[in-house]
Enzyme design. Sequence first.
Site, PDB file in Angstrom:
ATOM      1  CG  ASP A 279      -4.373  -1.076   1.956  1.00  0.00           C
ATOM      2  OD1 ASP A 279      -4.478  -2.244   2.367  1.00  0.00           O
ATOM      3  OD2 ASP A 279      -3.548  -0.279   2.407  1.00  0.00           O
ATOM      4  CG  HIS A 313      -2.631  -4.419   0.007  1.00  0.00           C
ATOM      5  ND1 HIS A 313      -2.018  -3.587   0.915  1.00  0.00           N
ATOM      6  CD2 HIS A 313      -2.211  -4.006  -1.216  1.00  0.00           C
ATOM      7  CE1 HIS A 313      -1.267  -2.706   0.267  1.00  0.00           C
ATOM      8  NE2 HIS A 313      -1.380  -2.939  -1.019  1.00  0.00           N
TER       9      HIS A 313
END
Length: 459
Positions: A279, A313
């Site tokens: 992430d 991300h």
Amino acid sequence: MKKSLLGFILTFCCFTSLVAQPWEKEYLKLVESIKMPELVNDRVAYITDFGASTDASARDNQTAINSAIKVCNERGGGRVVVPQGEWKTGAVTLLSRVNLVLEKGAVLQFVFEPRLYPQVLTHWEGLECYNISPLIYARDAEDIAITGEGTVDGGGTNETWWKWTGVERFGWKEGMYNQKESRRRLQQWSEEQADVEKRRFDITNPMRPQTVNFMNCNRVLIEGVTLLRSPFWVLHPVMCEDVTVRNVTIINKGPNGDGCDPESCNRVLIENCLFRTGDDCIAIKSGRNADGRRWGIPCQNVVVRNCRMEDGHGGIVVGSEISGGFRNLFLEDCQMDSPNLDRVVRIKTNTCRGGVVENVYVRNVEVGECREAVLKINLNYEPREQAQRGFIPTVRNVQLENVNCNKSKYGAYIVGLGDEERIQDVTVRNCKWSGVTSGENRIEGKNRNVVFENVTISR
């Protein structure tokens, strides 16, 4: 003609001075203001002196490690040392003036036995609750540290913590426990502003714990260690002051596997670290929705430098749990590069969050490639979120300089609101973006004073 030229020179010099000022004044002042923990280095306690053994059960080692920390704290502080070897354990709680030292070759192996993680007060995705303990936890402590050349292994796999997501690709199968209902209930409790004492999750309905979670602590150091396979977020200081994360390696491919998430913290330094995450690499927070507005504590004064961001991300991210606001980020001299890195600089929020994000300064970043955009500002993140709306966010004074990228889909991707200019004063300067497959920036919604100076974009 001479007067015009002189006026231009004076205007240019004045403008250059204004641009440089935050870096030459506020930045240097901020770095000097971050306090290091006052550690006692001449008092040492080995966990083996308290009964820990590489052959012992996780419960027995957990008791030994926590006993060593308690005694060290009662004696006025010192180092609690984990020697070379693999040490199975459950949750560990740090206390004031204690430095947990992992020697080279030491592995603190956290096991997937939920009963070894007692219920504690924490924040989960920016919401306040009681949940099973993070792997290493501290609350209301001062002068604490995790240092050394060893490893903290959170034990996250598709056979353990990750399957609690309820997502098949992370190991969940029909009939298994998953945390979706607990997560939904917590969000509802926040919307209703339910008493925190009633927001309790135990081993019957837990949510995945963080690897390191320090609550309301002052003068924190995490240095040298490697952090692997977190059940959830890796480093999560909440409402802490004077936090230093230095020379740390974070590798976590699991779900919601953020690398470092300072939430409502003041004076944070993150330097010389490697992030390879599932992430966001670094994600700055200040509480979600009603809870974040209730606390009203911004995250502020964050320095990130000389780091490498690979998978994730976003490399440096503000949000999305940013209802308390954020101000003053200085990021410089970083490298980012991976086909699995989505964005370089990302600001994400929405009208459930609200809050003001301001004074984001980024310079001297070299990017091999990212998947989507070098800069993304999104005021419409999670547009279908079920929460009260009408809290209009603002993003202002964002400056990128000398941020170069060799491959992306867009240069900048900016999503504003359709009816208000709530993205304001964004300047991108002296950047070279090549290999941009769309060949352009993408800007939607309203904004004010978004400027690109000496920025080249090519396919």
